[in-house]
Design a protein around this motif. Structure first.
Motif, PDB file in Angstrom:
ATOM      1  N   LYS A  76      10.290  24.474  20.915  1.00  0.00           N
ATOM      2  CA  LYS A  76      11.220  24.967  21.943  1.00  0.00           C
ATOM      3  C   LYS A  76      12.640  24.920  21.401  1.00  0.00           C
ATOM      4  O   LYS A  76      13.078  23.895  20.878  1.00  0.00           O
ATOM      5  N   ASP A  77      13.354  26.012  21.526  1.00  0.00           N
ATOM      6  CA  ASP A  77      14.723  26.060  21.009  1.00  0.00           C
ATOM      7  C   ASP A  77      15.707  25.448  22.012  1.00  0.00           C
ATOM      8  O   ASP A  77      15.310  24.897  23.044  1.00  0.00           O
ATOM      9  N   ARG A  78      17.008  25.546  21.706  1.00  0.00           N
ATOM     10  CA  ARG A  78      18.043  24.965  22.560  1.00  0.00           C
ATOM     11  C   ARG A  78      17.940  25.381  24.027  1.00  0.00           C
ATOM     12  O   ARG A  78      18.281  24.644  24.931  1.00  0.00           O
ATOM     13  N   ASP A  79      17.480  26.612  24.209  1.00  0.00           N
ATOM     14  CA  ASP A  79      17.369  27.125  25.580  1.00  0.00           C
ATOM     15  C   ASP A  79      15.978  26.908  26.158  1.00  0.00           C
ATOM     16  O   ASP A  79      15.591  27.572  27.129  1.00  0.00           O
ATOM     17  N   GLN A  80      15.211  26.001  25.517  1.00  0.00           N
ATOM     18  CA  GLN A  80      13.849  25.699  25.984  1.00  0.00           C
ATOM     19  C   GLN A  80      12.911  26.891  25.876  1.00  0.00           C
ATOM     20  O   GLN A  80      11.871  26.944  26.532  1.00  0.00           O
ATOM     21  N   LYS A  81      13.306  27.864  25.029  1.00  0.00           N
ATOM     22  CA  LYS A  81      12.431  29.027  24.837  1.00  0.00           C
ATOM     23  C   LYS A  81      11.531  28.786  23.630  1.00  0.00           C
ATOM     24  O   LYS A  81      11.964  28.261  22.606  1.00  0.00           O
ATOM     25  N   PRO A  82      10.227  29.178  23.746  1.00  0.00           N
ATOM     26  CA  PRO A  82       9.326  28.971  22.608  1.00  0.00           C
ATOM     27  C   PRO A  82       9.676  29.876  21.423  1.00  0.00           C
ATOM     28  O   PRO A  82       9.975  31.057  21.611  1.00  0.00           O
ATOM     29  N   GLN A  83       9.671  29.329  20.242  1.00  0.00           N
ATOM     30  CA  GLN A  83       9.940  30.076  19.008  1.00  0.00           C
ATOM     31  C   GLN A  83       8.875  29.709  17.981  1.00  0.00           C
ATOM     32  O   GLN A  83       8.357  28.589  18.002  1.00  0.00           O
ATOM     33  N   LEU A  84       8.607  30.631  17.062  1.00  0.00           N
ATOM     34  CA  LEU A  84       7.671  30.339  15.972  1.00  0.00           C
ATOM     35  C   LEU A  84       8.412  29.661  14.814  1.00  0.00           C
ATOM     36  O   LEU A  84       9.595  29.938  14.594  1.00  0.00           O
ATOM     37  N   PHE A  85       7.709  28.793  14.105  1.00  0.00           N
ATOM     38  CA  PHE A  85       8.301  28.191  12.897  1.00  0.00           C
ATOM     39  C   PHE A  85       8.601  29.265  11.863  1.00  0.00           C
ATOM     40  O   PHE A  85       7.795  30.180  11.658  1.00  0.00           O
ATOM     41  N   GLU A  86       9.723  29.121  11.190  1.00  0.00           N
ATOM     42  CA  GLU A  86      10.012  29.921   9.997  1.00  0.00           C
ATOM     43  C   GLU A  86       9.597  29.065   8.804  1.00  0.00           C
ATOM     44  O   GLU A  86      10.148  27.982   8.582  1.00  0.00           O
ATOM     45  N   MET A  87       8.638  29.556   8.067  1.00  0.00           N
ATOM     46  CA  MET A  87       8.011  28.684   7.059  1.00  0.00           C
ATOM     47  C   MET A  87       8.283  29.096   5.617  1.00  0.00           C
ATOM     48  O   MET A  87       8.684  30.218   5.323  1.00  0.00           O
ATOM     49  N   GLY A  88       8.055  28.149   4.727  1.00  0.00           N
ATOM     50  CA  GLY A  88       8.050  28.419   3.299  1.00  0.00           C
ATOM     51  C   GLY A  88       6.941  27.590   2.672  1.00  0.00           C
ATOM     52  O   GLY A  88       6.516  26.589   3.257  1.00  0.00           O
ATOM     53  N   CYS A  89       6.428  28.008   1.522  1.00  0.00           N
ATOM     54  CA  CYS A  89       5.491  27.155   0.804  1.00  0.00           C
ATOM     55  C   CYS A  89       5.801  27.237  -0.685  1.00  0.00           C
ATOM     56  O   CYS A  89       6.335  28.239  -1.169  1.00  0.00           O
ATOM     57  N   TYR A  90       5.488  26.150  -1.393  1.00  0.00           N
ATOM     58  CA  TYR A  90       6.031  25.964  -2.737  1.00  0.00           C
ATOM     59  C   TYR A  90       5.006  25.269  -3.611  1.00  0.00           C
ATOM     60  O   TYR A  90       4.676  24.111  -3.364  1.00  0.00           O
ATOM     61  N   GLY A  91       4.501  25.982  -4.600  1.00  0.00           N
ATOM     62  CA  GLY A  91       3.435  25.405  -5.414  1.00  0.00           C
ATOM     63  C   GLY A  91       3.831  25.161  -6.857  1.00  0.00           C
ATOM     64  O   GLY A  91       4.626  25.911  -7.430  1.00  0.00           O
ATOM     65  N   ILE A  92       3.292  24.096  -7.405  1.00  0.00           N
ATOM     66  CA  ILE A  92       3.308  23.904  -8.855  1.00  0.00           C
ATOM     67  C   ILE A  92       1.917  23.429  -9.237  1.00  0.00           C
ATOM     68  O   ILE A  92       1.415  22.445  -8.676  1.00  0.00           O
ATOM     69  N   GLY A  93       1.283  24.171 -10.136  1.00  0.00           N
ATOM     70  CA  GLY A  93      -0.024  23.735 -10.633  1.00  0.00           C
ATOM     71  C   GLY A  93       0.216  22.623 -11.633  1.00  0.00           C
ATOM     72  O   GLY A  93       0.645  22.883 -12.746  1.00  0.00           O
ATOM     73  N   VAL A  94      -0.037  21.375 -11.220  1.00  0.00           N
ATOM     74  CA  VAL A  94       0.380  20.243 -12.054  1.00  0.00           C
ATOM     75  C   VAL A  94      -0.488  20.137 -13.309  1.00  0.00           C
ATOM     76  O   VAL A  94       0.024  19.976 -14.420  1.00  0.00           O
ATOM     77  N   SER A  95      -1.808  20.257 -13.136  1.00  0.00           N
ATOM     78  CA  SER A  95      -2.670  20.185 -14.318  1.00  0.00           C
ATOM     79  C   SER A  95      -2.429  21.412 -15.201  1.00  0.00           C
ATOM     80  O   SER A  95      -2.446  21.331 -16.427  1.00  0.00           O
ATOM     81  N   ARG A  96      -2.185  22.558 -14.566  1.00  0.00           N
ATOM     82  CA  ARG A  96      -1.858  23.773 -15.312  1.00  0.00           C
ATOM     83  C   ARG A  96      -0.540  23.615 -16.079  1.00  0.00           C
ATOM     84  O   ARG A  96      -0.413  24.053 -17.222  1.00  0.00           O
ATOM     85  N   LEU A  97       0.428  22.969 -15.433  1.00  0.00           N
ATOM     86  CA  LEU A  97       1.733  22.751 -16.063  1.00  0.00           C
ATOM     87  C   LEU A  97       1.563  21.881 -17.321  1.00  0.00           C
ATOM     88  O   LEU A  97       2.147  22.160 -18.366  1.00  0.00           O
ATOM     89  N   LEU A  98       0.735  20.843 -17.184  1.00  0.00           N
ATOM     90  CA  LEU A  98       0.489  19.968 -18.334  1.00  0.00           C
ATOM     91  C   LEU A  98      -0.076  20.786 -19.504  1.00  0.00           C
ATOM     92  O   LEU A  98       0.402  20.705 -20.635  1.00  0.00           O
ATOM     93  N   ALA A  99      -1.086  21.600 -19.202  1.00  0.00           N
ATOM     94  CA  ALA A  99      -1.705  22.404 -20.260  1.00  0.00           C
ATOM     95  C   ALA A  99      -0.718  23.423 -20.822  1.00  0.00           C
ATOM     96  O   ALA A  99      -0.743  23.736 -22.016  1.00  0.00           O
ATOM     97  N   SER A 100       0.168  23.944 -19.963  1.00  0.00           N
ATOM     98  CA  SER A 100       1.130  24.949 -20.418  1.00  0.00           C
ATOM     99  C   SER A 100       2.170  24.324 -21.341  1.00  0.00           C
ATOM    100  O   SER A 100       2.553  24.928 -22.348  1.00  0.00           O
ATOM    101  N   VAL A 101       2.629  23.131 -20.992  1.00  0.00           N
ATOM    102  CA  VAL A 101       3.565  22.437 -21.877  1.00  0.00           C
ATOM    103  C   VAL A 101       2.896  22.206 -23.232  1.00  0.00           C
ATOM    104  O   VAL A 101       3.488  22.454 -24.284  1.00  0.00           O
ATOM    105  N   ALA A 102       1.633  21.779 -23.194  1.00  0.00           N
ATOM    106  CA  ALA A 102       0.896  21.544 -24.440  1.00  0.00           C
ATOM    107  C   ALA A 102       0.779  22.838 -25.248  1.00  0.00           C
ATOM    108  O   ALA A 102       0.958  22.847 -26.466  1.00  0.00           O
ATOM    109  N   GLU A 103       0.497  23.931 -24.551  1.00  0.00           N
ATOM    110  CA  GLU A 103       0.348  25.235 -25.228  1.00  0.00           C
ATOM    111  C   GLU A 103       1.660  25.654 -25.900  1.00  0.00           C
ATOM    112  O   GLU A 103       1.687  26.078 -27.052  1.00  0.00           O
TER     113      GLU A 103
END
Lengths: 584, 584
Positions: free
Chosen positions: B415-442
């Motif tokens: 509920k926003d300041r005026d008690q009106k329902p609003q949808l979340f504004e979202m973001g998502c953020y990935g890092i492939g950690v095992s992939r990153l390890l292999a990439s650094v090695a590569e």
């Protein structure tokens, strides 16, 4: 190369080493739902309370999302395990959660109905690991060639899975849970027993670190298999297990494993029941007579009749039928009668079945093997002297000496000094980490909420900033606690002091530090509770107080509501906190 | 309450905070198989090398067991992520790996064929999580009522699962992998963009911590959905992605997203192909003409014709058929021709199909929309000035501004300041950690093995004890390095010095400290390699050397085999190590 062995003097595990030096400021409530918690918390079961305070969320029965504060407690618990396993030379590994079926088929465990099974894109059979005996044995078998490379000691703290039909009690019986599982590979039984002892020593330290009273109990090895095992328990009336402790020799065992005898002069059983077994070669019929009103436990006869076939899926008639059928084919047919010592000539015994052929000179009776679960007050079968005390308990760990239970079917071994192939002598060692967290919460609950030990509380202290304070006091305090590596949070919210102290107590933070309270400019420290008993004559703080009260301007008292309080000058807060934490 | 927000000055994350202060002694080889590694390591692919040195084992294609040294590297990598995510106020959570189907059905992702699906004992449908947008949105939706509780920023580092049909390249494309996934919930698009920017700032620091050169590139959002996304890459010839960088404006984008134009005076396409689409309401036919010898990329037309239906599963004939069929039902029928700028009147165009009815006044042509993947050397569509440079790259992270892609179907909001329902504004953020390890090695592989940056190497230094040393020297050194919180191991094995130095180099330890070598009683430090370029005029050690060479009895030279060596008095080893590590 590069095999890490911890030096004995090393007390902090390298990985997941929990760095307590941290401060956080609190903004507002997201994951907890404190308003929904009634003052009388006794109505709320512990697993529900863990959710209401925002430690965990349960998206479905038996599944758990760890929220920030719950994860803090879990990580601190893990950190204790890492340290204690590291000290006895266990190296950390982290095996895949998915395991193809073929190894499980070799050990005969693929049929377990509680394994979560799935098929991959190529229709291959996989399971979600419940434990990792198969996989780690395979890894070590492929890595080790020679006795020179042994022992191998490895452990992991990872998620495990069990397709529990009736998931319940939140973290106590889930479908996904966090488990510490350790595995050892030794050259012979003697070395394996040394490892088994080392792990039990580490377990003792782990539970001592938690300060929660515990018992270790001789136990039946169950489906994991193996020759010898020890269960680790918290004694608590809500526990699902029953332990028996002898008041003389002090031996503790799970009731499934406890041998008890009737006390002298006790009434014999009025009526006895019989259950038939045979030896594995079907050459001898075994008839066991036990009091009809007691819980039959035939496994206790195993040590006396070691070739007994304890498959109890057959009815008496089926056993007799099988025995009669084979009667002509097996040379010697005998009968063993095992009569529980509570059954006497005064008891009414069932009739012996007709048509059983056996040789008269091959008829034996045992009358001193107890084959029912012991009752409180009976005589300890270990020392034949003391009497058994019964108690309910929550199992939190289990150590197994496995022998070759897994290395034999997987043909896993090494070459010994004489270049002869030998099988690994194994052990495995579990602690249900998420279960342990819930068990500590269950045992240490009080009217204020959950009284975690300081070693695993989400924070060691809540710094509660009242309106009466100024910013420079707070920042001086924060700097001081940071330097002293106290793990604390700073709560600057608008809500009332008592409400903030109550919420801190609900999540189990052992100490509240109040800046700008009624003793301003001095600082008030409120002790949440004292969940543990005094180890010495005095609490650690009492000793320090006698020495420093004057210099540190340190007053201690119990307020009108029964809360232990310490008032101290700003400069000495960290020192007082450190002393107080020793007993918490 | 008890919502942790990291203070900005806080630089070490509380959880998994990697405590470098540790020493281990080496006994003998278990998990690595160094003898199998040929001198010319270039024959061995990186994922194979990671196995041979004992970092990981692969029990089946796409599955990974982490062994002690690999786990050390993984944990150090995680520790960097924990710190950087903590700094921007992301709280750590740990969601269940199992997720019931119902949320996935609401977002339309249950049909994904790469989800590992399974049934539980009650025949309920579950999947092994590939990402957690659904679950975290559900948790936050149930926890947050008011705009006052926002933003919520949460992340986790847990195992994720993908039923990859062709698992390959070890950690780069596995079926089970370690992923850092972060999620944010904001009150509006502007706040969500602020969070998106904060995370991209944190990602920049993470890759700077690793010292491996990286690029961030505008990218297509793909199946995750959403409005804006940034990919994070290591530039490397073995990469599966192609990036384009403008030599004038410096803009970098994935080739799938790069707009390029033909350079002036270049030859027009000899022959053009056509692909038909329609608008979503089927009222307009869209005919796209592009050079037959180029990779068609219709998504670039989306910003100009936003109601285009880009479903390319239909053949041209099927699109025309559908368009013809509906022709009478829809009021206005028009045609849009999109002609790639590389197609001119000199190009041979396919014939326009017969029997298409449309209104003559509703006929449009676009000739300035590039609809093929750009080629190196073409003009940058961003600045219309520079030319595009092409490079191969390995993707290691991806940040998404999602808008309401998930909150809308899950009806998740506040509920926003005026008690009106609003949808979340979202973001998502990935890092492939095992992939990153292999990439650094590569990226950092060299003839000696894997040259990990010091920040994630399994150890910062190997202390190699030669026969010429005595025990008191070793213990003095160990104590000194412990005090300085160097992360090191002590290698006391019998094998030759050069062999031990070679093994240390293979697993990527940046420094070897030789006690009792040819410079005894002085200590020799050998630098494995310098994988990174100088940031300043001089290496950090050169500056320190100019100042302290005499006092510390510190000689530096390059030996006959080209190895950088430092010889220093026992008392100053830790100080020299600390300085050397700055550039490694």
């Amino acid at each position: 190369m590069f095999r890490a062995r911890c030096l004995p003097r090393e007390t902090t595990n390298l990985f997941n080493g929990f760095n307590r030096h941290h401060s956080t400021i609190v903004k507002n409530s997201v994951y907890g739902d404190f308003k929904s918690i009634p003052k009388d918390k006794s109505e709320i079961p512990t697993h529900e309370l863990l959710q209401r305070v925002g430690f965990i969320k349960q998206p479905a029965a038996g599944l758990v999302h760890w929220m920030p504060n719950g994860l803090r407690v879990l990580r601190k618990l893990e950190s204790i395990l890492h340290r204690r396993m590291g000290e006895i030379g266990f190296e950390e590994v982290s095996l895949s959660s998915l395991s193809p079926s073929h190894l499980w088929e070799q050990t005969g465990r693929w049929g377990n109905t509680e394994l979560f099974k799935l098929k991959d894109a190529k229709r291959g059979d996989l399971c979600l690991v419940a434990t990792c005996e198969e996989e780690i044995t395979d890894v070590v078998n492929k890595s080790v060639q020679s006795y020179k490379q042994l022992p191998v000691r490895a452990y992991q703290i990872t998620r495990k899975y069990r397709d529990e039909k009736r998931p319940r009690f939140g973290l106590l019986r889930g479908r996904e849970f966090v488990m510490k599982d350790g595995y050892s590979f030794d050259i012979d039984a003697k070395s394996a027993m040394k490892t088994f002892d080392d792990v039990n020593g580490a377990y003792r330290k782990i539970f001592q670190d938690l300060k929660v009273p515990f018992k270790s109990a001789a136990a039946d090895s169950g489906s994991i298999g193996g020759d010898l095992s020890l269960e680790w328990h918290f004694v608590h009336p809500t526990g699902e297990d029953t332990l028996m402790e002898c008041d003389s020799c002090g031996e503790v065992s799970n009731v499934e494993k406890t041998i008890g005898f009737p006390i002298e002069g006790s009434e014999p059983a009025k009526e006895a029941s019989v259950k038939y077994f045979t030896t594995k070669d079907n050459s001898t019929l075994i008839a066991m007579y036990f009091p009809s009103d007691r819980i039959f436990n035939p496994s206790m006869a195993k040590s006396e009749i070691d070739d007994i076939d304890l498959d109890d899926s057959l009815t008496n008639d089926q056993v007799l039928e099988k025995f009669k059928k084979d009667a002509d084919e097996v040379a010697v047919k005998g009968i063993i009668r095992v009569i529980d010592p509570r059954v006497t000539s005064a008891s009414k015994l069932p009739d012996f079945p007709d048509g059983i052929k056996f040789q008269r000179n091959n008829f034996t009776s045992f009358t001193d093997i107890s084959i029912v679960d012991a009752h409180e007050g009976e005589v300890c079968g270990g020392c034949n002297n003391g009497h058994l005390q019964s108690m309910r308990a929550i199992e939190v760990g289990h150590t197994f000496y496995l022998g070759t239970r897994y290395s034999a079917p997987l043909n896993a071994g090494f070459k010994d000094r004489d270049q002869k192939p030998q099988l690994f002598e194994m052990g495995c060692y579990g602690i249900g980490v998420s279960r342990l967290l819930a068990s500590v919460a269950e045992v240490l609950r009080d009217p204020k909420g959950i009284a975690f030990p300081a070693s695993i509380a989400p924070y060691e202290a809540s710094v509660i900033v009242a309106k009466n304070s100024d910013e420079s006091e707070v920042s001086k305090l924060v700097e001081q606690l940071d330097d002293a590596k106290v793990d604390f949070l700073v709560d600057k919210r608008d809500s009332s002091l008592p409400m903030r102290i109550r919420e801190s107590a609900m999540v189990g933070v052992p100490l509240c530090v109040i800046v700008g309270g009624s003793s301003h400019p001095k600082i008030e420290i409120e002790v949440r509770s004292r969940p543990f008993t005094k180890k010495d004559d005095k609490w650690a703080w009492e000793v320090a107080h006698e020495k420093n009260a004057k210099d540190w301007q340190w007053d201690s008292f119990v307020d009108a509501r029964g809360n232990e309080k310490h008032v101290v000058s700003l400069e000495k807060v960290a020192e007082v906190l450190k002393v107080l934490l020793k007993d918490l």
